[in-house]
Enzyme design. Structure first.
Site, short mmCIF file in Angstrom:
data_model
loop_
_atom_site.label_atom_id
_atom_site.label_comp_id
_atom_site.label_asym_id
_atom_site.label_seq_id
_atom_site.Cartn_x
_atom_site.Cartn_y
_atom_site.Cartn_z
CB THR A 93 -6.88 36.65 55.96
OG1 THR A 93 -6.02 35.54 55.71
CG2 THR A 93 -8.33 36.25 55.72
CG ASP A 94 -4.57 41.04 58.61
OD1 ASP A 94 -5.02 40.08 59.29
OD2 ASP A 94 -4.89 42.21 58.82
CG LEU A 95 0.91 38.26 59.47
CD1 LEU A 95 2.12 38.96 60.09
CD2 LEU A 95 1.24 36.84 59.09
CB SER A 96 -5.01 39.69 62.70
OG SER A 96 -5.83 40.24 61.68
#
Length: 156
Positions: free
Chosen positions: A31-34
């Site tokens: 996953t990314d920061l979101s």
């Protein structure tokens, strides 16, 4: 589990009719920061699914590479992102052969969460010599791809 019990093997998925189903789970590293799966990771999921599809269909990519016969390389890729996947989602990559040529193959892939389509793409690959020139893929491989394209079941 006792010491004599075999260790679990990595998931390879399985064919249901002529479609390969490859299960996976979304981990934090995906996953990314979101909190959503980073877009490039869908390509990794699809690559893993294609590699295992070929392996259990009887196509020995490693043997051909080590034997100096050749290797597949992606020549075209088209993706459509529909919905995001999130941490801990259970996903299924469904792959099916859509076209086979003397030196190429095309595969349609869908990343699903249950019945929900998240991402889909079409991948075309060419069989190349170790020097990077197109060459005919092995005849038995063309036969396997042709059977899959016709919807025939492939059982290991």
């Amino acid at each position: 589990m006792s010491v004599s019990d075999p260790l679990p093997a990595p998931a390879t998925g399985r064919f249901i009719a002529a479609e390969h189903h490859f299960p996976l789970r979304v981990y934090f590293e995906d996953t990314d920061l979101s909190g959503l799966v980073y877009h490039a990771n869908y390509l990794r999921y699809m690559e893993r699914a294609r590699s295992d599809m070929l392996r259990i269909a009887g196509i020995d990519q490693r043997g051909n590479l080590e034997g100096g016969e050749g290797v597949y390389a992606v020549t075209d890729l088209q993706l459509q992102y529909r919905r995001p996947a999130r941490l801990d989602d259970d996903l299924m990559v469904v792959s099916r052969v859509t076209k086979v040529g003397a030196a190429s193959c095309s595969i349609h892939q869908r990343v699903m969460r249950g019945e929900e389509l998240l991402t889909e793409g079409d991948v075309s690959v060419a069989f190349l010599t170790p020097q990077g020139r197109p060459r005919r893929q092995p005849k038995p491989w063309i036969d396997i791809f042709s059977r899959l394209m016709r919807g025939e079941d492939i059982r290991p």
